[in-house]
Design an enzyme around this catalytic site. Sequence first.
Site, mmCIF file in Angstrom:
data_model
loop_
_atom_site.group_PDB
_atom_site.id
_atom_site.type_symbol
_atom_site.label_atom_id
_atom_site.label_comp_id
_atom_site.label_asym_id
_atom_site.label_seq_id
_atom_site.Cartn_x
_atom_site.Cartn_y
_atom_site.Cartn_z
ATOM 1 N N GLN A 28 -55.490 10.007 31.718
ATOM 2 C CA GLN A 28 -56.120 11.006 32.454
ATOM 3 C C GLN A 28 -55.069 12.140 33.143
ATOM 4 O O GLN A 28 -54.109 11.099 33.880
ATOM 5 C CB GLN A 28 -56.948 10.427 33.649
ATOM 6 C CG GLN A 28 -57.376 10.670 34.950
ATOM 7 C CD GLN A 28 -59.171 12.112 33.697
ATOM 8 O OE1 GLN A 28 -59.201 11.430 33.215
ATOM 9 N NE2 GLN A 28 -59.063 13.406 34.219
ATOM 10 N N LYS A 43 -66.729 8.690 32.645
ATOM 11 C CA LYS A 43 -66.423 8.972 30.906
ATOM 12 C C LYS A 43 -66.345 7.410 30.979
ATOM 13 O O LYS A 43 -67.547 7.679 29.911
ATOM 14 C CB LYS A 43 -64.413 8.675 30.732
ATOM 15 C CG LYS A 43 -64.248 10.451 30.864
ATOM 16 C CD LYS A 43 -62.666 10.875 30.539
ATOM 17 C CE LYS A 43 -62.472 12.083 30.494
ATOM 18 N NZ LYS A 43 -61.417 12.178 31.221
ATOM 19 N N ASP A 101 -58.062 12.899 22.672
ATOM 20 C CA ASP A 101 -58.332 14.073 23.453
ATOM 21 C C ASP A 101 -57.144 15.246 22.846
ATOM 22 O O ASP A 101 -57.653 16.215 23.348
ATOM 23 C CB ASP A 101 -57.355 13.928 25.314
ATOM 24 C CG ASP A 101 -57.596 13.536 26.139
ATOM 25 O OD1 ASP A 101 -59.139 14.225 26.459
ATOM 26 O OD2 ASP A 101 -57.436 13.756 27.282
#
Length: 279
Positions: A95, A51, A118
């Site tokens: 994460q 990422k 997200d």
Amino acid sequence: MELIDGKKISQEIKDECKAKAEELIKAGKTPCLAVILVGNDPASSIYVGNKKKACEYCNIKSLSYELPESTSEQELLDLIDKLNNDKEVNGILVQLPLPKHIDENKVIAKIDPSKDVDGFHVSNVGALCVGQEGFVSCTPAGIIQLLKRSNVDISGKRCVVIGRSNIVGKPMALLMLKENATVTICHSKTADLKAVASEADILIVAIGKPRFVGPEYVKDGAVVIDVGIHRDENNKMCGDVDFEKVKDKVSLITPVPGGVGPMTIAMLMNNVIEACERY
Ligand code: NAP
């Protein structure tokens, strides 16, 4: 049979993000993503590394918070609070999975929905459900891009989604509905899955079981999207679909690797740019 080239399409999207980031920077707004990793799970470290690399490519500033396994839930919530209030930060990504002593739902709920790139916050999930603007989970959003950029007409088609997870199956079904498909969602309790799946013009498989879907689940000429990622007994990557056995039956199919996988990060970049543009 034709392949849907996720590598090429994800590259196009990253290049578009890069161009938009340059424009934003010229206008004095630097897109910025804060990435939080708790603990040292090797797979999570690789995802976070990828990422950060994608951010670098797209001219998106990334801030990295790598916290020890012993971090308390409150410390993590305090960090998110700080980032929520930081005007320079457009997106916050925690994460997953988190260590067992931290409640994932509490953490996701703490993220400001306007920075939830997200698309996991209930406000964003709710917005998708009622057709309002918000962030959409990156993997299903990427699948819509794969279909559209491969000129697949979705409207009016029969779509079957196998899997109902919050991250893939459910948002996927809502997005296909938004595109005017007639959508069926299947799961582990579905009766006669083969009969239901083989009615699909567009079959989207997110089961998490290597090579589960064979030709008996697939209608002749269907478009098949394989979300699964696994390593088989020979350490070879494969999906939830038995590619070799279904490939001669389908019109279009995503390979594993090189199909859905690369789209997730590309759509994350896209969400960060959108967050910065909306700010
Ligand atoms: P998940 O949370 O484990 O959900 C799996 C879903 O499949 C569940 O809804 C489950 O039904 C259903 N299912 C399991 N066995 C089934 C069966 N025999 N028949 C019908 N349905 C069945 O998985 P996920 O997070 O959605 O991920 C699915 C796959 O996609 C995994 O391989 C994962 O690694 C991969 N993935 C890839 C990406 C990417 O970037 N390409 C991103 C996310 C996930 P129940 O609800 O009834 O249990």
